[in-house]
Design an enzyme around this catalytic site. Structure first.
Site, PDB file in Angstrom:
ATOM      1  N   HIS A   1      -0.847   3.525 -14.351  1.00 29.82           N
ATOM      2  CA  HIS A   1      -2.089   2.822 -14.681  1.00 29.82           C
ATOM      3  C   HIS A   1      -2.178   2.472 -16.148  1.00 29.82           C
ATOM      4  O   HIS A   1      -2.801   1.484 -16.520  1.00 29.82           O
ATOM      5  CB  HIS A   1      -3.289   3.615 -14.174  1.00 29.82           C
TER       6      HIS A   1
ATOM      7  N   GLU B   1      -1.960   1.018   1.361  1.00 34.62           N
ATOM      8  CA  GLU B   1      -1.147   1.581   0.274  1.00 34.62           C
ATOM      9  C   GLU B   1      -0.530   2.929   0.605  1.00 34.62           C
ATOM     10  O   GLU B   1       0.117   3.534  -0.238  1.00 34.62           O
ATOM     11  CB  GLU B   1      -1.903   1.608  -1.056  1.00 34.62           C
TER      12      GLU B   1
ATOM     13  N   ASP C   1       1.132   1.677  -4.914  1.00 36.58           N
ATOM     14  CA  ASP C   1       1.097   2.961  -4.219  1.00 36.58           C
ATOM     15  C   ASP C   1       1.958   2.945  -2.967  1.00 36.58           C
ATOM     16  O   ASP C   1       2.555   3.964  -2.619  1.00 36.58           O
ATOM     17  CB  ASP C   1      -0.350   3.332  -3.868  1.00 36.58           C
TER      18      ASP C   1
ATOM     19  N   CYS D   1      -2.184  -7.079  -3.865  1.00 34.55           N
ATOM     20  CA  CYS D   1      -2.851  -6.919  -5.163  1.00 34.55           C
ATOM     21  C   CYS D   1      -2.111  -5.935  -6.064  1.00 34.55           C
ATOM     22  O   CYS D   1      -2.563  -5.643  -7.160  1.00 34.55           O
ATOM     23  CB  CYS D   1      -4.301  -6.499  -4.981  1.00 34.55           C
TER      24      CYS D   1
HETATM   25  C1  PEP Z   1      -1.773  -0.568  -5.751  1.00 32.34           C
HETATM   26  O1  PEP Z   1      -1.623   0.627  -5.471  1.00 32.34           O
HETATM   27  O2  PEP Z   1      -0.898  -1.432  -5.568  1.00 32.34           O
HETATM   28  C2  PEP Z   1      -3.048  -1.033  -6.332  1.00 32.34           C
HETATM   29  C3  PEP Z   1      -3.291  -2.305  -6.513  1.00 32.34           C
HETATM   30  O3  PEP Z   1      -3.930  -0.080  -6.715  1.00 32.34           O
HETATM   31  P1  PEP Z   1      -3.754   0.755  -8.071  1.00 32.34           P
HETATM   32  O4  PEP Z   1      -2.599   0.165  -8.827  1.00 32.34           O
HETATM   33  O5  PEP Z   1      -5.025   0.648  -8.834  1.00 32.34           O
HETATM   34  O6  PEP Z   1      -3.481   2.125  -7.569  1.00 32.34           O
HETATM   35 MG    MG Z   2      -3.316   1.916  -5.457  1.00 32.61          MG
END
Ligand code: PEP
Ligand code: MG
Length: 597
Positions: free
Chosen positions: A215, A464, A488, A535
């Site tokens: 993140h 995910e 994820d 996403c």
């Molecule tokens: C993902 O897991 O691809 C996602 C978009 O969520 P995050 O990256 O915030 O865990």
């Molecule tokens: Mg995620």
């Protein structure tokens, strides 16, 4: 002497500037820039804190001297002498002042910056006794930092935008380094730290730890400055004020570059800028493939303010608002319904009628909340043995229904003012779906009972975890749309911690198992008439655009800074020709080779 450190590229481009080392300290140290007018006040805070520590130590020394000579611990007496001597060292304090005056660092940051410089000098000493005095130095610095915690200081204000910051630096004209771009180098930065540095003066950054889809890396990407993570020992090897180059394309940090290297990278930097400028021409061009397929390019945002970057990049909506960033950096005091409502409303207004997909809070794993406040009182721990497999995302929300209901009510209220999609992270089974939808209904009822306006929302689930990707009919039945969180999904499918640079080489979006789950999710949604988007970071990777189009994906959500480059790929693609090739890639044992052929 020039040397380079290899890490993982996370945000494209070249940055050249002087290093600002954010040292990790046992004491929580705020890092922020002060205004020129605040220099004197900051020096005064330093002076007061130092005097306070001198007083404390002197009193301790006096109390020792009143003890009978035989009872007084001699080591302690000697230690106090050393500490007092170090505290009185004008070179040390003078150095700290320089960081405040010349760089406009707040006093705590200036102290840790100078500590790092002096520590290195100690490290280089031949004499064992003197070298070991570094520990004393660290201890007194820690005492002064603690003393400063008690001294009145404005809360760290958000760092001013890059341009504004340069202007105020120019007014200062304190020394000739003032306009040099600054490169942030740190061992690690939490996502909350990154938010603090967002839109700041830094032209690039590098951290020792972190994976490509950690993140911290994700927030870095949204800052749209060249960045490298997982650069192992960068914060040890680079010194304050060293010249460094961040090559965000290759994932390299070059320290103390020679004139030839500087010239070469200066050229690359200009080329990158020209390319970026060229792409801005595509801003208003509809994202349509050569065979006339309309592709939806959406933005991922972390705060309502990011909507302006989304609109500027030509996004046709927000595909992922990571709402957890509203919950971070608040010492555990969670935002109440009104505060959240205002933030969601701001995002809805910011998108000027375009849809906004708000994901409910996804904390835990590498997005911990700060300690203290509400979380600590409720006894919720953020650190577990295996945080990525622990209480995170929807599990965290379902474990605290009152907190979850607060968020749901706030989102439903914002939905009265624009098109809102509500997205739930990390759902894995029917029970969680049931509980989630039950609480959503309860939130609506509570708003009705209070007579508060709320709007309709389309409901989405993130795919995910493999468990979700392998039970798609369940998700298709309950939700209006699915959004594939590939970051994820890869982590959980391949059992690779996305934040751990030591296994980063195994983190593979093209692993046949990952591609299979992505392809099946797209195909299932298509067959049942539900919309689906990606996403995760795969959506913004131009090397994967054609493959995802070939697998039937028509909706991509990514950082605003990536939208135009992906659009360029879309405009050059013919999905009718890509479908067969994508199936071949899917069946291949080594998809990466086919992709590059
Ligand atoms: C993902 O897991 O691809 C996602 C978009 O969520 P995050 O990256 O915030 O865990
Ligand atoms: Mg995620």
């Amino acid at each position: 002497m020039t040397f380079s450190i290899h890490g993982l590229p996370v945000a494209r481009g070249i940055a050249i500037g002087r290093a600002v080392i954010v040292a990790s300290s046992r004491v929580d140290v705020a890092h922020y820039f002060i205004e020129p007018l605040e220099v004197d006040r900051e020096i005064e805070r330093l002076r007061v804190a130092r005097n306070q520590v001198i007083d404390e130590l002197t009193r301790l020394q006096q109390s020792l001297s009143t003890m009978k000579a035989k009872d007084a611990p001699q080591e302690l007496v000697a230690l106090l002498d050393v500490h007092l001597m170090l505290l009185g060292d004008e070179d040390l304090i003078g150095g700290v002042k320089q960081w405040i005056v010349n760089r406009l660092y707040n006093a705590e940051w200036a102290l840790t910056a100078q500590l790092e410089v002096v520590s290195r000098q100690f490290d280089e000493m031949e004499d064992d006794y003197l070298r070991e005095r570094k520990v004393d130095l660290e201890q007194i610095a820690e005492r002064v930092l603690r003393a400063m915690k008690g001294s009145p200081s404005p809360l760290a204000p958000p760092l001013p935008p890059r341009d504004a910051r340069v202007a105020s630096r120019q007014e200062l004209l304190l020394d000739d380094t003032i306009d040099v771009p600054l490169i942030l180098i740190a061992h690690d930065l939490s996502p909350a730290d990154m938010l603090q540095f967002k839109k700041s003066v830094f032209a690039g950054f590098a951290t020792d730890v972190g994976g490509k889809t950690s993140h911290t890396a994700i927030v870095a990407r949204s800052m749209d400055i060249p960045a490298v993570v997982g650069a192992r020992s960068a914060s040890q090897l680079v010194r304050q004020d060293d010249w460094v180059i961040i090559d965000g394309d290759a994932g390299i940090v070059i320290v103390d570059p020679s004139a030839i290297i500087l010239a070469e990278y200066g050229f690359k930097q200009r080329q990158f800028e020209v390319e970026r400028q060229r792409l801005t021409r595509l801003r208003h061009t509809p994202a349509v493939t050569l065979d006339d397929k309309k592709i939806e390019l959406l933005a991922n945002i972390e705060s309502p303010e990011d909507t302006s970057a989304a609109v500027n990049a030509g996004a046709v909506g927000v595909g992922l608002f990571r709402s957890e960033f509203l919950f971070m950096g608040r010492k555990g005091k969670l935002p109440d319904e009104e505060e959240q409502y205002l933030a969601y409303r701001q995002a809805v207004d910011g998108m000027q009628g375009l849809p906004v997909t708000i994901r409910t809070v996804d904390v835990g794993a590498d997005k911990p909340l700060d300690k203290g406040g509400d979380r600590e009182r409720s006894g919720r721990e953020d650190h577990h043995l295996n945080p990525a497999l622990g209480l995170r995302a929807i599990r965290w929300s379902l474990a605290d229904p009152a907190m979850f209901l607060t968020q749901l009510r706030a989102i439903l209220r914002a939905a009265a003012f624009g098109q809102v999609n509500l997205l739930f992270p990390m759902l894995g089974n029917a029970k969680e779906i049931q509980q989630t939808l039950g609480l959503l209904q309860q939130a609506r009822t509570e708003l009705d009972e209070r007579g508060v306006a709320h709007g309709p929302v389309r409901l989405g689930a993130m795919i995910e975890v493999p468990a979700a990707a392998l039970t798609l009919p369940l998700f298709v039945k309950h939700f209006d749309f699915l959004s594939i969180g590939t970051n994820d999904l890869i982590q959980y499918t391949l059992a690779i911690d996305r934040a751990d640079e030591s296994v980063a080489h195994l983190y593979d979006p093209l692993h046949p198992a990952v591609l299979r789950l992505v392809a099946d999710t797209i195909a299932t949604c298509q067959a049942s008439g539900k919309s689906v988007s990606v996403c995760g970071e795969m959506a913004g990777d131009v090397a994967l655009t054609r493959l995802l189009l070939g697998l039937g994906l028509r909706s991509f959500s990514m950082h605003p800074a990536q939208i135009l480059a992906v659009k360029q790929q879309v405009l050059r693609s013919d999905t009718s020709k890509l479908a067969a090739w994508a199936q071949a890639v899917l069946l291949s044992e080594d998809p990466a080779t086919l992709l590059s052929s």
